[in-house]
Motif scaffolding. Structure first.
Motif, short mmCIF file in Angstrom:
data_model
loop_
_atom_site.label_atom_id
_atom_site.label_comp_id
_atom_site.label_asym_id
_atom_site.label_seq_id
_atom_site.Cartn_x
_atom_site.Cartn_y
_atom_site.Cartn_z
N GLY A 117 49.99 75.37 21.10
CA GLY A 117 51.30 75.46 21.74
C GLY A 117 51.72 76.86 22.11
N GLU A 118 52.99 76.98 22.50
CA GLU A 118 53.53 78.25 23.02
C GLU A 118 53.51 79.34 21.94
OE1 GLU A 118 57.63 77.98 24.43
OE2 GLU A 118 57.85 80.11 23.98
N ILE A 119 52.96 80.49 22.29
CA ILE A 119 53.01 81.62 21.36
C ILE A 119 53.85 82.78 21.91
CG2 ILE A 119 50.91 81.15 20.05
CD1 ILE A 119 49.42 83.14 21.83
N ILE A 152 65.24 74.43 33.29
CA ILE A 152 64.77 74.31 31.90
C ILE A 152 64.54 75.68 31.26
CG2 ILE A 152 63.78 71.99 32.08
CD1 ILE A 152 61.01 73.28 32.47
N LYS A 153 65.02 76.73 31.94
CA LYS A 153 64.85 78.07 31.36
C LYS A 153 66.23 78.74 31.23
CE LYS A 153 60.49 78.40 30.53
NZ LYS A 153 60.06 78.49 29.13
N PRO A 154 66.34 79.74 30.34
CA PRO A 154 67.64 80.37 30.09
C PRO A 154 68.24 81.09 31.30
CG PRO A 154 66.08 80.90 28.35
CD PRO A 154 65.30 80.24 29.43
N VAL A 182 57.34 83.01 32.43
CA VAL A 182 55.95 82.75 32.05
C VAL A 182 55.87 82.51 30.54
CG1 VAL A 182 55.50 85.27 32.00
CG2 VAL A 182 53.58 83.69 31.99
N ASP A 183 55.19 81.42 30.18
CA ASP A 183 54.93 81.14 28.77
C ASP A 183 53.43 81.24 28.54
OD1 ASP A 183 57.55 80.68 28.22
OD2 ASP A 183 57.36 78.51 27.90
N LEU A 184 53.07 81.66 27.35
CA LEU A 184 51.64 81.73 27.00
C LEU A 184 51.33 80.65 25.97
CD1 LEU A 184 48.97 83.22 27.34
CD2 LEU A 184 49.65 84.75 25.49
MG MG Z 1 60.06 79.71 24.83
#
Ligand code: MG
Ligand code: 4AD
Length: 436
Positions: free
Chosen positions: A358-360, A331-333, A349-351
């Motif tokens: 949601g994701e920033i 699910i990641k590039p 890692v997503d923040l």
């Molecule tokens: Mg993203």
């Protein structure tokens, strides 16, 4: 000498003669005297009292220069001081049909965004955006990162082919950049830690309150780091941005949403880190559902991307942003480095912002192995020819490295607890809006 209203109010010298330039923000005409609220070019306002014969042609948004004596008058709105005007010079009498009034639909405000910029809401948003950029630049300078300006006309996708804007580039097809990441990666070999703020473009086909077709993207890339170093960098940057904004931009934040300061003040480091796998366990225990391809609801499971509902569930009671790490590779590039201790996950890692915003930010460690990276590109829908230069970076002195991208509007939307991302950008671009 012509002054700004802010400077006059900061150094009140009663009975001094002052001269200001600005626009008629509001006007009330009486028989003898007219009361004008003048707004200057930094959005500050002051009352000016003027003999009505001087003001008789004035309309809202007419541009003027007034000169007069500064007097104290507790009745004067906007600060208890006013200018007793003896000279009024008109630059332009505005047409009587100024379309922005006190109560206007959101659509009208967007249709006339070039004029809506003069409202106090947009003035405060503009000031906050400028401060954000200043604090970010100060932080990177202090930490000895180099600022760069990557190209925005490019040949390849970074974040998947479905959100590319195509442009005619002489006799070729090119795209508007979705992210500067690949170019920043090429720069770390000779410029060390680099960062940029550029506009990124995504042909988002969905209308949501958190997607723009063009957004301000703060991106950073650094050699010789691991995932935990990268997390610490983001944590320090975000904390410093929040701290500066609440200390130095209190006025703007309070004007835009007086309820947020308390919440922002309680933000502290370290932020929570949770592995994707644990996040899924937590979401399952909260009975979180997703829709499958046929539209049927089912329990969320390992391998599903985190949608806005699951991000909201994870962060609804949080005070601080939360890092989610080690997502499934699927699910990641293509550029995400495979986890050496678990081949099914990647060092991404997503923040996620607290209170369900949601994701920033998103980022991670990049795949530095030539074979793995070129296989990833070959097995995707990307055209390998457009990436041969990028693969060179893995042929000639590849090093472990990583970086991240922070959406400036996503960040500000969270800080201000605004519902719609369009409200934190001066000229929003969405599927249905490219004018003005
Ligand atoms: Mg993203
Ligand atoms: O998660 P994204 O797609 O990641 C990248 O572009 C990486 N190449 C960045 C990097 O590692 N240098 O985008 C990064 C951030 C998101 O977390 C989000 O804050 C913001 O950019 N973003 C958007 N903001 C507004 N509208 C959109 N359509 C956005 N798409 C991404």
């Amino acid at each position: 000498m012509i002054k700004r209203i802010h400077d006059i109010k900061n150094d009140i010298t009663v009975d001094s003669i002052v001269c200001i330039r600005g626009w008629v923000h509001r006007i009330r005409k009486q028989k003898e005297k007219s009361f004008i609220i003048i707004r200057d070019d930094r959005g500050d306002v002051i009352q000016a009292v003027c003999p009505s014969n001087l003001a008789k042609n004035l309309t809202i948004e007419s541009s003027v220069e007034v000169k007069g004596r500064l007097v104290k008058d507790p009745r004067a709105i906007e600060g208890g001081y006013e200018i007793k005007v003896n000279n009024l010079m008109v630059y332009n009498i505005a047409n009587i049909d100024y379309p922005i009034g006190e109560y206007q639909s959101d659509e009208i405000l967007l249709d006339f965004r070039h004029l809506t910029l003069r409202t106090r809401k947009m003035i405060n948003v503009g000031k906050l955006r400028s401060s954000f950029l200043r604090y970010a630049r100060e932080w990177f300078q202090k930490e000895n990162w180099m600022e760069v300006t990557p190209p925005l006309l490019v040949k390849g996708a970074v974040e998947g082919g479905s959100t590319l804007f195509e442009v005619k580039y002489f006799d070729e097809t090119a795209y508007l950049s979705q992210s500067s990441q690949l170019y920043l990666e090429s720069m770390i070999y000779s410029l060390g830690p680099v960062w940029s703020i550029s506009n990124s473009f995504r042909a988002e086909k969905s209308r949501t309150v958190r997607h723009l077709a063009e957004f301000s993207h703060l991106e950073a890339e650094i050699p010789w780091i691991d995932l935990s170093d990268l997390i610490t960098i983001q944590e320090n940057l975000i904390y410093s941005l929040v701290k500066n904004l609440i200390e130095l931009n209190r006025r703007e934040i309070e004007f835009l949403n007086k309820d947020v300061l308390g919440k922002l003040k309680s933000i502290s480091t370290p932020f929570e880190k949770i592995k994707y796998e644990k996040a899924i366990d937590r979401l399952r225990s909260l009975d979180c559902k997703v829709r499958d391809e046929e539209g049927y609801e089912r329990a969320i499971e390992w391998g599903d991307d985190l949608n806005i509902e699951s991000e909201r569930e994870l962060t609804k009671n949080a005070t601080n942003p939360i890092f989610v790490t080690e997502y499934p590779v699927g699910i990641k590039p293509f550029y995400v480095k495979q986890n050496p201790s678990d081949e099914n996950t990647g060092l991404a890692v997503d923040l996620l912002a607290p209170f369900g915003y949601g994701e920033i930010a998103g980022g991670g460690i990049r795949e530095d192995d030539l074979t793995k990276l070129s296989n990833k590109i070959k097995n995707s829908d990307l055209k390998i020819d457009s990436y041969s230069w990028y693969l060179d970076l893995r042929k000639y002195g590849s090093v472990p490295h990583g970086g991240f991208g922070l959406g400036v509007e996503r960040f500000l939307r969270w800080i201000l607890n605004f519902e719609d991302i369009k409200d934190v950008v001066l000229f929003p671009r969405t599927m249905s809006r490219i004018l003005p």
